[in-house]
Design an enzyme around this catalytic site. Structure first.
Site, PDB file in Angstrom:
ATOM      1  N   LYS A 227       0.016   3.737  -2.670  1.00 29.72           N
ATOM      2  CA  LYS A 227      -1.011   4.775  -2.576  1.00 29.72           C
ATOM      3  C   LYS A 227      -0.417   6.180  -2.451  1.00 29.72           C
ATOM      4  O   LYS A 227      -1.137   7.169  -2.635  1.00 29.72           O
ATOM      5  CB  LYS A 227      -1.941   4.484  -1.393  1.00 29.72           C
ATOM      6  CG  LYS A 227      -2.781   3.221  -1.566  1.00 29.72           C
ATOM      7  CD  LYS A 227      -3.746   3.035  -0.410  1.00 29.72           C
ATOM      8  CE  LYS A 227      -4.646   1.830  -0.601  1.00 29.72           C
ATOM      9  NZ  LYS A 227      -3.955   0.548  -0.416  1.00 29.72           N
TER      10      LYS A 227
ATOM     11  N   LYS B 166       3.037   6.261   5.024  1.00 31.71           N
ATOM     12  CA  LYS B 166       2.228   5.180   4.444  1.00 31.71           C
ATOM     13  C   LYS B 166       2.785   3.821   4.778  1.00 31.71           C
ATOM     14  O   LYS B 166       3.951   3.524   4.546  1.00 31.71           O
ATOM     15  CB  LYS B 166       2.160   5.332   2.920  1.00 31.71           C
ATOM     16  CG  LYS B 166       1.063   4.516   2.299  1.00 31.71           C
ATOM     17  CD  LYS B 166      -0.301   5.073   2.650  1.00 31.71           C
ATOM     18  CE  LYS B 166      -1.398   4.026   2.615  1.00 31.71           C
ATOM     19  NZ  LYS B 166      -1.312   3.021   3.669  1.00 31.71           N
TER      20      LYS B 166
ATOM     21  N   SER C 130      -5.836   3.364   4.710  1.00 29.31           N
ATOM     22  CA  SER C 130      -5.227   2.601   3.614  1.00 29.31           C
ATOM     23  C   SER C 130      -6.263   1.780   2.857  1.00 29.31           C
ATOM     24  O   SER C 130      -5.982   0.677   2.384  1.00 29.31           O
ATOM     25  CB  SER C 130      -4.116   1.679   4.139  1.00 29.31           C
ATOM     26  OG  SER C 130      -3.316   1.200   3.081  1.00 29.31           O
TER      27      SER C 130
ATOM     28  N   SER D 196       0.798  -1.233   0.000  1.00 22.53           N
ATOM     29  CA  SER D 196       0.000   0.000   0.000  1.00 22.53           C
ATOM     30  C   SER D 196       0.826   1.275   0.000  1.00 22.53           C
ATOM     31  O   SER D 196       0.254   2.370  -0.081  1.00 22.53           O
ATOM     32  CB  SER D 196      -0.953   0.009   1.199  1.00 22.53           C
ATOM     33  OG  SER D 196      -2.075  -0.798   0.939  1.00 22.53           O
TER      34      SER D 196
END
Length: 445
Positions: free
Chosen positions: A69, A255, A130, A66
């Site tokens: 992202k 993140k 997320s 993730s």
């Protein structure tokens, strides 16, 4: 008695050696700056200058999960900035995004169809929780389809100067988990790839170009569609949760990521005083480990480095203060660096840095002279920062960042035609005299 006394002395000496070893070993490891990280790849960057402070296999392309992202977030901010969408723009959830959100394997926020969601709501769920389906919904809103959005992701990666990267979807999931919905134009079995260096560079662009993104990434918990959603970044101050052991002062992003293939990944960032660091760990084994290893990186950066002005603006390299000038009213011109060189360095390492000039050959004639007229402040080359220590990791966006412009300190006008003519005549006779002398010498050799 004598033997007992010897035994006691021996035991005391052994204990003393052990205690000394225990006391000095941690200090030595810290002083040497060596890090033992349980991550396959890692990097630590000073966000102010882009200076890499530590790296372990930084160019190895690995699944980022993730952390992907971050690019989706960047493109959302860019679309808002360009006026393509607004934070209050609404959209509904496609069948594809809904299928991902309703899949318990992906732990989504539970999006509903036939409901209008704002860009702000979808972005918050993506950046804080997320969420995968909200990422897809935003990608479809911006580009029409996730396949077209992936093209934008890879194009932006090239523009940013990312290396060792490939985006195949907007979420960080493996394409095989998307079933028949994998983005058009990508391999159905592919996964996103990023190196630690590229992850850090992507994070650098996100927090530099859109610092407001940190106001969202630092939120530990919020409400979404009537439910509480949590941030997977345990280094934030999560109230009411047993996560105090991971809290780190100054962390405000960025993140996390996790898939079976990627392991546990984390791109973190923290600011203390005027220093912001960006860290990346990839392929750690557990949730806890990715934060423990990040803490090691951040501790290392904040404890061992401090910003220092190594060379002020106007600095002149000793012995190279001037450059000869041809066809000018002056025979030489002063040069210096046009801006200060200020980077984070380890304590007592200032003497390990020096400057090396690189004069632009196109600015010089065949005799190595600048040709008048010359303007004040004219860029005639670069000054490169040279480090004479053991570990030099360069900069996140290339080695050119260790260079500043070398400029002229004053102007030199072109000499008038009469003086140029006299000079040419003088050069002619000087060359003629030299030729005659060499000929006479040849007669007697």
């Amino acid at each position: 008695m004598n033997n007992n006394f010897k035994k006691v002395v021996s035991l005391v000496l052994t204990a003393f050696v052990l205690m000394t070893s225990l006391i000095t070993q941690p200090f030595t490891a810290q002083a040497s700056g060596e890090l033992e990280l349980k991550a396959e790849s890692a990097i630590l960057v000073d966000a102010g200058t882009g200076k890499v402070l530590y790296a372990k296999n930084p160019d190895q392309a690995l699944p980022p999960a993730s952390m992907t992202k971050m690019m989706t977030e960047y493109l959302v901010w860019e679309a808002v900035e360009n006026g393509q969408i607004g934070w209050d723009t609404t959209t509904q959830i496609s069948d594809y995004a809904y299928s991902i959100s309703s899949n318990n394997d992906f732990s989504g926020v539970g999006l509903r169809q036939q409901k209008d969601y704002t860009v702000q709501e979808l972005y918050d769920a993506m950046a804080i929780n997320s969420d995968n389906a909200t990422s897809i919904a935003l990608a479809e809103l911006i580009a029409g389809s996730e396949g077209e959005f992936v093209k934008l992701m890879n194009q932006k990666g090239e523009e940013m100067g990312l290396t060792d990267f490939k985006f195949v979807n907007s979420t960080g999931l493996d394409n095989k988990d998307l079933g028949d919905n994998y983005p058009e134009g990508t391999d159905p079995l592919a996964t996103n790839l990023l190196s630690a260096r590229s992850s850090a560079l992507l994070a650098y662009h996100l927090v530099t170009d859109y610092p407001e993104a940190l106001e969202i990434s630092k939120i530990p918990q919020t409400q979404f569609d009537g439910q509480t959603i949590n941030n997977w970044n345990y280094m934030l101050p999560h109230e009411g949760a047993n996560l105090e052991q991971f809290y780190y002062e100054g962390v405000d992003g960025l993140k996390t990521g996790n898939t079976d293939l990627a392991g546990y990944t984390f791109t973190g960032t923290a600011k203390r005083d005027n220093t912001r660091l960006i860290s990346v760990v990839m392929k750690t084994s557990t949730i806890e480990e990715r934060f423990e290893e990040t803490k090691k990186l951040l501790d290392y950066g904040f404890s061992n480095f401090q910003a220092e002005e190594l060379f002020p603006a106007g600095f002149q390299l000793e012995g190279e203060e001037t450059i000869p000038v041809a066809k000018g009213k002056e025979s030489a011109i002063n040069v210096s660096i046009n801006e200060a060189i200020n980077i984070p360095i380890k304590a007592d390492e200032a003497e390990m840095y020096s400057i090396q000039y690189h004069i632009d050959e196109d600015k010089l004639n065949e005799d190595g002279e600048l040709v008048a007229p010359i303007e004040k402040g004219e860029v005639i080359g670069t000054a490169e920062l040279v480090y004479d220590g053991e570990a030099e990791y360069g900069y996140i966006f290339g080695d050119t960042s260790s260079q500043v412009d070398l400029v002229t300190n004053e102007a030199v006008e072109k000499s008038n035609w009469f003086m140029l003519t006299l000079g040419a005549i003088g050069d002619f006779f000087a060359n003629l005299f030299t030729t005659v002398v060499d000929w006479i010498k040849g007669l007697f050799s």
